[in-house]
Design an enzyme around this catalytic site. Sequence first.
Site, short mmCIF file in Angstrom:
data_model
loop_
_atom_site.label_atom_id
_atom_site.label_comp_id
_atom_site.label_asym_id
_atom_site.label_seq_id
_atom_site.Cartn_x
_atom_site.Cartn_y
_atom_site.Cartn_z
N GLU A 232 0.73 -1.16 0.00
CA GLU A 232 0.05 -0.05 0.05
C GLU A 232 0.79 1.24 -0.15
OE1 GLU A 232 -3.06 -0.19 2.95
OE2 GLU A 232 -3.94 -1.83 2.06
N GLU A 333 -6.06 -8.19 -0.06
CA GLU A 333 -6.99 -7.83 1.10
C GLU A 333 -8.25 -7.65 0.91
OE1 GLU A 333 -4.96 -4.89 3.52
OE2 GLU A 333 -3.06 -5.72 3.36
#
Length: 414
Positions: A232, A333
């Site tokens: 991320e 995720e």
Amino acid sequence: MRFLLIPLLACLTAVDAWMPSDRGLFGETRNANHTRLPAGKGRTVRKWLQVSGKVRGVNLGSMFIIEPWMASTEWANMGCGSSASEFDCVLKLGQTAANAAFQAHWARWITQDDIETMASYGINTIRIPVGYWIDESIVYSDSEHFPQGGLAYLDQLVGWASNKGFYIIIDLHGAPGAQVAKQAFTGQYAPTPGFYQTYQYERAYSFLQFITNRIHTNANYRNVGMVGVVNEPIAGQPSLISEYYPTAYGKIRATESSLGVTANSHIHIQFMDASWGAGDPKASLTNTFFVAYDNHRYLKWDPSVATTQAGYLGASCADNVASDGDTPLIVGEWSISPADAVQTSPAFDIADSANAAFYTSWWAAQVLAYEKQEGWIFWAWKAQLADYRWSYSEAVQKGIVPTDPDQAYQEGVC
């Protein structure tokens, strides 16, 4: 994700590839597995068993990087109290006491029994978030404060998972200097993201070379088929694309070359895809052999999705997670948690059993969407929230998620 970039790499016919059958993780065809049964006089016959051919996984969140929001009881029991991150807790406790506290945590958070239970729930992949400090040689001992001794527990964990036939992804979740500000998942609650500079990149390359070497030289890691180079990253960092990504790729491949690893045994190198918003990961890559992509789908934080049951189901059924063309893609995720503003409202309250059917349907809708690509990895295996929307193990135990993920196709949700 122990099916080394599964059939998704079947398109790479010009080169050798680490395919499922090479490691015994899947069978010799895309959607089949087999067992050898005795046929007398030493002969055997094959019995073909259908399998999904898809990554179906869970994240081992808060194992090697604890996030207090999802493990508050564990955090308190360790003596970390109000500390915002691992860095802060180690600084608070002191190195010796912190090492003892964290080693006790690593011994109990994910056990061999957990691995057995995952397998019984139809899970075939685990993604393990780690921080760069698991390679203690690259930690600045005079200014960085992280728990020590984690590598032995990682060795043990991947050994258990490999023995059980899991596909394993190791993700650089906590990068040097922190790739995101004020996020415990980086291991330090940094006021600013300090990762995006050459000297921090150099430390990340050292970690990637270290873990690549271990994957190819330590038998416990034999089912690790993919490494994520950073979790991320934020937008607006040109050097991430122009400098870090191509150099990270090159460092991993150079390490494999130095070890004499042949192309068919290369690991997959995973980048966040373009739709993540941090740039096009391919822009500066001169080689994309065994490159894979990651996409995180938390509709909870997507302002374009209507915060109704129908809104979430409709968004997931119509979801095209590979719209940017970055494939092979795994949704690394996701959860079944709706927006904060509505998560305790009558339509979403998990205390109301009438909502259970919706959550089962939303789980199924997301499974169907993500299995249009290479599959999915739920966040997370366990959490201390009394909220199955973030805990796959609890969702199964409460009957929200079936023990056979194939049931997603029987829900008739999309």
